[in-house]
Design a protein around this motif. Structure first.
Motif, PDB file in Angstrom:
ATOM      1  N   GLY A 296       2.200  -3.548  17.159  1.00 42.83           N
ATOM      2  CA  GLY A 296       1.800  -2.712  16.024  1.00 42.83           C
ATOM      3  C   GLY A 296       0.587  -3.307  15.318  1.00 42.83           C
ATOM      4  O   GLY A 296      -0.369  -2.593  14.993  1.00 42.83           O
ATOM      5  N   LEU A 297       0.634  -4.617  15.112  1.00 42.57           N
ATOM      6  CA  LEU A 297      -0.479  -5.301  14.456  1.00 42.57           C
ATOM      7  C   LEU A 297      -1.749  -5.191  15.301  1.00 42.57           C
ATOM      8  O   LEU A 297      -2.839  -4.912  14.788  1.00 42.57           O
ATOM      9  N   ARG A 298      -1.604  -5.372  16.611  1.00 40.48           N
ATOM     10  CA  ARG A 298      -2.750  -5.257  17.518  1.00 40.48           C
ATOM     11  C   ARG A 298      -3.403  -3.877  17.381  1.00 40.48           C
ATOM     12  O   ARG A 298      -4.622  -3.753  17.326  1.00 40.48           O
ATOM     13  N   ARG A 299      -2.574  -2.840  17.302  1.00 40.00           N
ATOM     14  CA  ARG A 299      -3.092  -1.465  17.188  1.00 40.00           C
ATOM     15  C   ARG A 299      -3.802  -1.248  15.848  1.00 40.00           C
ATOM     16  O   ARG A 299      -4.833  -0.579  15.790  1.00 40.00           O
ATOM     17  N   LEU A 300      -3.243  -1.808  14.779  1.00 40.87           N
ATOM     18  CA  LEU A 300      -3.876  -1.676  13.458  1.00 40.87           C
ATOM     19  C   LEU A 300      -5.261  -2.301  13.470  1.00 40.87           C
ATOM     20  O   LEU A 300      -6.236  -1.704  13.009  1.00 40.87           O
ATOM     21  N   VAL A 301      -5.317  -3.525  14.007  1.00 39.59           N
ATOM     22  CA  VAL A 301      -6.588  -4.268  14.032  1.00 39.59           C
ATOM     23  C   VAL A 301      -7.616  -3.510  14.882  1.00 39.59           C
ATOM     24  O   VAL A 301      -8.764  -3.337  14.485  1.00 39.59           O
ATOM     25  N   ALA A 302      -7.171  -3.007  16.051  1.00 38.32           N
ATOM     26  CA  ALA A 302      -8.084  -2.261  16.928  1.00 38.32           C
ATOM     27  C   ALA A 302      -8.605  -1.000  16.239  1.00 38.32           C
ATOM     28  O   ALA A 302      -9.722  -0.556  16.501  1.00 38.32           O
ATOM     29  N   ALA A 303      -7.790  -0.433  15.339  1.00 41.02           N
ATOM     30  CA  ALA A 303      -8.199   0.798  14.645  1.00 41.02           C
ATOM     31  C   ALA A 303      -8.939   0.499  13.337  1.00 41.02           C
ATOM     32  O   ALA A 303      -9.262   1.425  12.591  1.00 41.02           O
ATOM     33  N   HIS A 304      -9.177  -0.800  13.057  1.00 45.57           N
ATOM     34  CA  HIS A 304      -9.865  -1.247  11.829  1.00 45.57           C
ATOM     35  C   HIS A 304      -9.126  -0.811  10.567  1.00 45.57           C
ATOM     36  O   HIS A 304      -9.741  -0.447   9.572  1.00 45.57           O
ATOM     37  N   ILE A 305      -7.786  -0.824  10.639  1.00 44.71           N
ATOM     38  CA  ILE A 305      -6.981  -0.501   9.457  1.00 44.71           C
ATOM     39  C   ILE A 305      -6.434  -1.814   8.891  1.00 44.71           C
ATOM     40  O   ILE A 305      -5.877  -2.631   9.635  1.00 44.71           O
ATOM     41  N   ASP A 306      -6.593  -1.994   7.595  1.00 45.47           N
ATOM     42  CA  ASP A 306      -6.184  -3.248   6.945  1.00 45.47           C
ATOM     43  C   ASP A 306      -4.694  -3.528   7.168  1.00 45.47           C
ATOM     44  O   ASP A 306      -3.847  -2.773   6.682  1.00 45.47           O
ATOM     45  N   PRO A 307      -4.350  -4.625   7.899  1.00 47.60           N
ATOM     46  CA  PRO A 307      -2.928  -4.890   8.197  1.00 47.60           C
ATOM     47  C   PRO A 307      -2.132  -5.392   6.994  1.00 47.60           C
ATOM     48  O   PRO A 307      -0.920  -5.543   7.090  1.00 47.60           O
ATOM     49  N   ALA A 308      -2.814  -5.629   5.869  1.00 45.14           N
ATOM     50  CA  ALA A 308      -2.078  -6.068   4.672  1.00 45.14           C
ATOM     51  C   ALA A 308      -1.070  -4.992   4.256  1.00 45.14           C
ATOM     52  O   ALA A 308      -0.037  -5.292   3.667  1.00 45.14           O
ATOM     53  N   GLY A 309      -1.360  -3.729   4.598  1.00 43.93           N
ATOM     54  CA  GLY A 309      -0.462  -2.624   4.267  1.00 43.93           C
ATOM     55  C   GLY A 309       0.900  -2.769   4.947  1.00 43.93           C
ATOM     56  O   GLY A 309       1.934  -2.391   4.395  1.00 43.93           O
ATOM     57  N   MET A 310       0.888  -3.331   6.152  1.00 45.61           N
ATOM     58  CA  MET A 310       2.136  -3.535   6.911  1.00 45.61           C
ATOM     59  C   MET A 310       3.038  -4.492   6.135  1.00 45.61           C
ATOM     60  O   MET A 310       4.222  -4.230   5.935  1.00 45.61           O
ATOM     61  N   ILE A 311       2.432  -5.591   5.671  1.00 44.86           N
ATOM     62  CA  ILE A 311       3.187  -6.582   4.887  1.00 44.86           C
ATOM     63  C   ILE A 311       3.687  -5.930   3.595  1.00 44.86           C
ATOM     64  O   ILE A 311       4.849  -6.085   3.218  1.00 44.86           O
ATOM     65  N   GLY A 312       2.788  -5.193   2.955  1.00 43.35           N
ATOM     66  CA  GLY A 312       3.130  -4.539   1.682  1.00 43.35           C
ATOM     67  C   GLY A 312       4.370  -3.674   1.827  1.00 43.35           C
ATOM     68  O   GLY A 312       5.273  -3.727   0.997  1.00 43.35           O
ATOM     69  N   PHE A 313       4.426  -2.891   2.908  1.00 44.40           N
ATOM     70  CA  PHE A 313       5.568  -1.987   3.076  1.00 44.40           C
ATOM     71  C   PHE A 313       6.845  -2.772   3.378  1.00 44.40           C
ATOM     72  O   PHE A 313       7.909  -2.457   2.855  1.00 44.40           O
ATOM     73  N   TYR A 314       6.721  -3.806   4.203  1.00 45.57           N
ATOM     74  CA  TYR A 314       7.907  -4.617   4.530  1.00 45.57           C
ATOM     75  C   TYR A 314       8.461  -5.287   3.268  1.00 45.57           C
ATOM     76  O   TYR A 314       9.676  -5.401   3.105  1.00 45.57           O
ATOM     77  N   GLU A 315       7.562  -5.719   2.395  1.00 42.95           N
ATOM     78  CA  GLU A 315       8.026  -6.349   1.148  1.00 42.95           C
ATOM     79  C   GLU A 315       8.782  -5.334   0.297  1.00 42.95           C
ATOM     80  O   GLU A 315       9.793  -5.643  -0.320  1.00 42.95           O
ATOM     81  N   LYS A 316       8.267  -4.105   0.307  1.00 43.77           N
ATOM     82  CA  LYS A 316       8.939  -3.039  -0.443  1.00 43.77           C
ATOM     83  C   LYS A 316      10.344  -2.805   0.108  1.00 43.77           C
ATOM     84  O   LYS A 316      11.298  -2.636  -0.638  1.00 43.77           O
ATOM     85  N   LEU A 317      10.443  -2.787   1.430  1.00 49.05           N
ATOM     86  CA  LEU A 317      11.751  -2.584   2.066  1.00 49.05           C
ATOM     87  C   LEU A 317      12.713  -3.704   1.674  1.00 49.05           C
ATOM     88  O   LEU A 317      13.881  -3.458   1.386  1.00 49.05           O
ATOM     89  N   ALA A 318      12.195  -4.934   1.677  1.00 46.64           N
ATOM     90  CA  ALA A 318      13.031  -6.082   1.324  1.00 46.64           C
ATOM     91  C   ALA A 318      13.533  -5.932  -0.111  1.00 46.64           C
ATOM     92  O   ALA A 318      14.693  -6.219  -0.406  1.00 46.64           O
ATOM     93  N   ALA A 319      12.678  -5.454  -0.996  1.00 49.76           N
ATOM     94  CA  ALA A 319      13.067  -5.260  -2.399  1.00 49.76           C
ATOM     95  C   ALA A 319      14.121  -4.158  -2.510  1.00 49.76           C
ATOM     96  O   ALA A 319      15.110  -4.297  -3.222  1.00 49.76           O
ATOM     97  N   GLU A 320      13.906  -3.067  -1.757  1.00 57.06           N
ATOM     98  CA  GLU A 320      14.861  -1.942  -1.755  1.00 57.06           C
ATOM     99  C   GLU A 320      16.223  -2.395  -1.240  1.00 57.06           C
ATOM    100  O   GLU A 320      17.264  -1.927  -1.705  1.00 57.06           O
ATOM    101  N   GLN A 321      16.175  -3.297  -0.257  1.00 59.79           N
ATOM    102  CA  GLN A 321      17.406  -3.741   0.400  1.00 59.79           C
ATOM    103  C   GLN A 321      18.371  -4.383  -0.591  1.00 59.79           C
ATOM    104  O   GLN A 321      19.582  -4.293  -0.427  1.00 59.79           O
ATOM    105  N   ARG A 322      17.801  -5.008  -1.595  1.00 58.83           N
ATOM    106  CA  ARG A 322      18.655  -5.667  -2.590  1.00 58.83           C
ATOM    107  C   ARG A 322      19.463  -4.632  -3.365  1.00 58.83           C
ATOM    108  O   ARG A 322      20.563  -4.894  -3.816  1.00 58.83           O
TER     109      ARG A 322
END
Ligand SMILES: [Zn+2]
Length: 368
Positions: A296-322
């Motif tokens: 997934g990360l490889r595809r983001l980078v190849a598409a020139h999309i900022d991968p920081a968004g991936m981390i951002g969403f995962y952090e949100k999920l972790a917060a929701e999980q609580r």
């Protein structure tokens, strides 16, 4: 007299044993006119014909009657001609036709089931060897390697049809356009023809069925803080589909039935009826999760999309999980370790990112 004509073969006195090509048409009163083809062809009239199913596997329609010089039968084999004949039939003949057509359909269905069974029997020894040698994982891998892209797409179609029965799925509108705009950049060069859908559901979830069918729940879009975060989830789901993790999961879950049906090339059987339900319950392995993150990360980078968004969403999920575990985490087990290694990988990326031309807020507003 109906003008609609249908073709078949005429059998009777003075006609060849294999029948003669002929054309039929109904009169309003329920009698049938059959014209033998050719210059010297006869024109016959049947006032009270009997209708029943005939032929191998009862796949033809037989209209028979007693003529002055003997018994005649007009047999319609082609499905398209049978349909025309039934549609054009007057009320008087219709009840018998419907009965006969019902027999035909029932027997054809039974035949399809028989074909699946035959496939099962043919493949059983191989499956047995697989089970004997190792475990169902090895068998699933063996099967996955043998499934063509076309069959994968057929399976995706079926899963989409099932999903539509379970929830409201839309294929147009601002949310679908946004998903499609982002997703197309992440699937450049794929063998699949991707199609993007949004399901009207409050849960935070998304899935990519085999063959390029991607469904994102509106609840997930509502949770995303930016188009890049949305891209972060999409790329992970796409990676599972491209790496055939989803296909493998479906095969393992359906087991022997799927094996038989796919090997004989018939994915229309009822064995797939529950696939969609199971798809949203598939739990990927930790290895599959790591692979999907990396791809997934490889595809983001190849598409020139900022991968920081991936981390951002995962952090949100972790917060929701609580508070309460989001649905997406029950199928994609998240671990702290996974998030940590992804953070490290992302920090190493020094690409030039192009902002996504998607206004996430206006998409969220479109749900109201
Ligand atoms: Zn996953």
């Amino acid at each position: 007299m109906s003008d609609t004509r249908f073709r078949g073969r005429l059998f009777g006195p003075g006609l060849p044993g294999s029948g003669a090509p002929a054309t039929g048409r109904w009169s309003d009163g329920g009698s049938l006119q059959v014209a033998e083809e050719g210059a010297a062809g006869r024109l016959l009239q049947a006032d009270h014909p009997a209708v029943d199913a005939a032929g191998f596997n009862a796949s033809s329609l037989r209209i028979s009657w007693q003529g002055e010089d003997g018994a005649y039968a007009f047999i319609i084999e082609a499905e398209s001609e049978r349909t025309i004949c039934c549609a054009a039939a007057p009320a008087a003949a219709n009840r018998h036709l419907a009965e006969a057509a019902g027999v035909t359909t029932r027997l054809e269905r039974r035949f399809r089931f028989g074909a699946v069974l035959l496939g099962l029997i043919l493949i059983l020894p191989l499956f047995g060897i697989g089970l004997f040698l190792g475990n169902s994982d090895r068998v699933a891998d063996w099967v996955v390697k043998r499934i063509s892209t076309e069959h994968e797409a057929q399976l995706g179609e079926l899963i989409l049809a099932q999903t539509r029965l379970q929830m409201k799925v839309v294929d147009r509108g601002p949310a679908v356009e946004a998903i499609s705009a982002i997703g197309s950049r992440l699937t450049t060069g794929s063998v699949h023809r991707y199609r993007w859908f949004v399901a009207d559901r409050p849960d935070i979830n998304a899935f990519a069925a085999p063959g390029g069918v991607v469904v994102v729940y509106s609840g997930l879009i509502r949770t995303a803080g930016s188009a890049e975060e949305l891209a972060g989830v999409l790329t992970h789901e796409i990676a599972h589909a491209e790496l055939r993790h989803t296909l493998r999961g479906v095969i393992k879950s359906l087991g022997l039935h799927a094996l038989a049906a796919l090997v004989i090339g018939d994915v229309s059987g009822s064995v797939f009826a529950e696939t969609a339900t199971r798809l949203t319950e598939l739990r990927f392995s930790r290895d599959a999760e790591r692979e999907a993150d990396a791809e997934g990360l490889r595809r983001l980078v190849a598409a020139h999309i900022d991968p920081a968004g991936m981390i951002g969403f995962y952090e949100k999920l972790a917060a929701e999980q609580r508070l309460s575990p989001p649905a997406i985490l029950s199928t994609h087990p998240a671990t702290g370790e996974r998030l940590e290694s992804l953070r490290q990988e992302v920090s190493l990326q020094k690409g030039k990112w192009q902002p996504l031309p998607v206004d996430i807020q206006s998409i969220k507003n479109s749900f109201k």
